[in-house]
Design an enzyme around this catalytic site. Structure first.
Site, PDB file in Angstrom:
ATOM      1  N   LYS A 111       0.782  -1.167  -0.057  1.00 20.26           N
ATOM      2  CA  LYS A 111       0.067  -0.042  -0.031  1.00 20.26           C
ATOM      3  C   LYS A 111       0.888   1.402   0.160  1.00 20.26           C
ATOM      4  O   LYS A 111       1.814   1.219   0.631  1.00 20.26           O
ATOM      5  CB  LYS A 111      -0.932  -0.032   1.279  1.00 20.26           C
ATOM      6  CG  LYS A 111      -1.989   0.912   1.251  1.00 20.26           C
ATOM      7  CD  LYS A 111      -2.938   0.892   2.538  1.00 20.26           C
ATOM      8  CE  LYS A 111      -3.599   1.940   2.559  1.00 20.26           C
ATOM      9  NZ  LYS A 111      -4.633   1.699   3.925  1.00 20.26           N
TER      10      LYS A 111
ATOM     11  N   SER B  90     -10.449  -0.764   6.407  1.00 21.79           N
ATOM     12  CA  SER B  90      -9.524  -0.403   5.112  1.00 21.79           C
ATOM     13  C   SER B  90      -8.937  -1.464   4.648  1.00 21.79           C
ATOM     14  O   SER B  90      -8.441  -1.270   3.378  1.00 21.79           O
ATOM     15  CB  SER B  90      -8.554   0.780   5.421  1.00 21.79           C
ATOM     16  OG  SER B  90      -9.261   1.898   5.713  1.00 21.79           O
TER      17      SER B  90
ATOM     18  N   SER C 115      -9.530   1.854   2.701  1.00 18.24           N
ATOM     19  CA  SER C 115      -8.402   2.881   1.974  1.00 18.24           C
ATOM     20  C   SER C 115      -7.358   1.807   1.388  1.00 18.24           C
ATOM     21  O   SER C 115      -6.694   2.335   0.142  1.00 18.24           O
ATOM     22  CB  SER C 115      -7.711   3.571   2.960  1.00 18.24           C
ATOM     23  OG  SER C 115      -7.153   2.869   4.028  1.00 18.24           O
TER      24      SER C 115
END
Length: 560
Positions: A151, A248, A224
């Site tokens: 990420k 997320s 996210s």
């Protein structure tokens, strides 16, 4: 290094909002730098972008860019299988890295899932691993040659990271602790994945673009960690790293039909994940966790990382031993089924998935090992209201100022996330302390209620519906509740998909104003083809027991 065209076409059915000319110029330079690394032979034809399909999940297979061996590597192996094949010299690390680098850049053109892409670096890493195996006759570690995606905000040496907005971008000189452990075990790093502005939306839209759902590009891939979920679902990654402070990991994994695991806080290392302290963690601790397409890959990730005793380098971690899928489950295993949380009734395909799971679990042939009962989460509406305040002790102002400092537009879901906290402004120490007391009081009441309902695990919705339409991921109480109480959760795939023209039951009555709005959102969009996952949760720090339960559920629910 060769330099290619400064333009790379990416499917974007709904454009991101525009900022000032100064900001747009800087944003364009970042996208151009990315594009210059992508050779022509890995680009989809210009004709493709004139009328791309809504479901792009199969495009990499039929694009002609991947050869049969690369299709086989990316589609027919999980991380465990790749590690075994490389160790047995059936595949080389270079072959595997090449296949996933190629597929990941195809996936990006279809879903805007990447922020950075490093094929040359990955091939170099892989070549060194192949040479090590040839010379020493053994692998470096259990992840030898396994590609892992990361990420955007997580520090990876030699890459940039941000908080999802341009002004927050920094260069990472060193790996964070988790990445360094994985690298020492043989993992190959080749890309970083998109995340939302502020890292606090359940939709992934940033200065890199809007990440799309592979199965219906008019829908979100979640947030996210939406870039990770889209990439893994597109088979451009076999194992990815995300973070979760409100859903997320679990939300994107559910939107994209793959596995996502939110650990209890302080289980996996998060040292040096971000350049700046995150004020939400004054009361709501974030967690890290893996994405995968198989249950045993989650196990591989956890076993590998925790075997290296990360608590010796990160004093925030609790040194709990990992037994995972080998944990002996209770008999009978008491399973609570969540139809709704008393606050928002889920949309029709989620209700079908719950009914499917209940039918499977309630089969009399499992009665000697399972006890199935109804479960209602304690006061979900209160939990949702509290956590929305606790996320933003600053009222959102510092982030808003950072976003707008160079002319970047504040996205609608950014405003939405701090809407409840913004009127209160920046809180003082005692006001933050009072929120901590409220959080702890809720946790005490929650566990008392869990004890009264007498369950070991619960199974229920991962979200109010399937993947949300773009810019409409407003309500995530089904995941955020477990961040407030800090319980672990895994979202698991089901065979259920959203169908065209599904309708709410004729006797539907909204449970709240929010519930009514969720129905309106359902009726305003087309969710056809979106996968449906369910969420499985256990008590705080009962992560091993959660995996022991998943081992029992694996065959019953046909979990891959």
């Amino acid at each position: 290094m060769a330099v290619y065209s400064s333009k790379l076409a990416v499917v974007q059915p709904k454009p991101v909002p525009q900022g000032t000319p100064e900001y747009e110029k800087k944003r364009a330079s970042i996208l151009e730098a990315f594009a210059k690394n992508v050779p022509p032979e890995l680009r989809l034809s210009s004709e493709f972008f004139t009328n791309p399909p809504v479901n792009v999940s199969q495009v990499p297979t039929i694009s002609g860019i991947l050869n049969p061996a690369e299709i086989d590597i990316t589609e027919n192996y999980d991380a465990v299988g790749l590690a075994e094949a490389i160790a047995a010299r059936k595949l080389t690390a270079v072959e595997v890295a090449t296949a996933f680098c190629k597929r990941s850049i195809i996936a990006h053109q279809l879903t805007c899932c990447l922020t950075q892409w490093y094929m040359d670096d990955a091939i170099k890493q892989a070549k060194e691993l192949d040479e090590y195996l040839e010379k020493n006759g053994k692998t470096i570690g259990p992840l030898h040659g396994v590609p892992i995606s990361v990420k955007e905000h997580i520090a990876l040496a030699g890459t940039y990271s941000s908080q999802g907005f341009l002004a927050s971008t920094i260069f990472n000189e060193q790996d964070c602790l988790l990445v360094s452990i994985l690298r020492s075990m043989g993992a190959v790093f080749y890309c970083k994945t998109n995340q939302p502005q502020t890292i606090m939306h359940l939709e992934t839209t940033s200065h890199y673009g809007r990440t799309l759902n592979p199965f219906n590009t008019n829908l979100s891939a979640g947030g996210s960690s939406g870039g990770e979920a889209a990439l893994v679902a597109m088979k451009g990654s076999v194992l990815g790293i995300g973070t979760d402070i409100g859903g997320s990991v679990r939300g994107p994994a559910a939107f994209c039909g793959i596995y996502g695991y939110k650990t209890t806080s302080c289980t996996l290392p998060m040292k040096d994940f971000m350049a700046n302290a995150f004020s939400a963690e004054l009361n709501i601790l974030g967690s890290s966790g893996p994405f995968s397409r198989s249950l045993r890959d989650l196990e591989l990730f956890m076993t590998t990382v925790l075997s290296q005793k990360p608590y010796m380098q990160d004093p925030q971690l609790i040194p709990l031993p990992w037994t995972g899928l080998n944990t002996k489950a209770k008999r009978p295993l008491k399973i609570g089924i969540i139809e709704n949380n008393g606050f928002i009734d889920p949309q029709p395909p989620v209700k079908r998935a719950i009914a499917w799971a209940r039918q499977r679990l309630s089969d009399p042939k499992h009665s000697n090992i399972l006890q199935v009962k109804d479960f209602k989460p304690y006061n979900a509406a209160e939990a949702w209201a509290k956590i929305r305040r606790m996320y933003w002790p600053s009222g959102g102002k510092p982030l808003k100022d950072g976003i707008t400092s160079i002319g970047e537009p504040v996205l609608p879901l950014s405003d939405w996330t701090w809407k409840d906290a913004e009127p209160h402004g920046i809180l003082g120490a005692e006001e933050v302390n009072d929120l901590r007391a409220q959080r702890d009081d809720f946790r005490y009441r929650f566990v008392d209620d869990w004890n009264k309902q007498d369950v070991d695990i619960v199974i229920g919705p991962a979200f109010v519906g399937p993947a949300s339409a773009h810019d409409t991921a407003f309500y995530w109480p089904y995941t955020a509740l477990y961040n407030l109480v800090d319980y672990p959760g895994v979202v698991v795939p089901t065979p259920i998909q959203a169908e065209a023209k599904e309708e709410y039951a004729a006797d539907y009555k909204p449970l709240s104003d929010e519930c009514k709005k969720v129905k309106e959102l359902w009726e305003a969009s087309d969710f056809e083809g979106a996968p449906i996952n369910l969420q499985v949760n256990a008590r705080r720090y009962h992560d091993n027991e959660l995996f022991g339960a998943l081992a029992v559920l694996k065959d019953i629910l046909d979990l891959p």
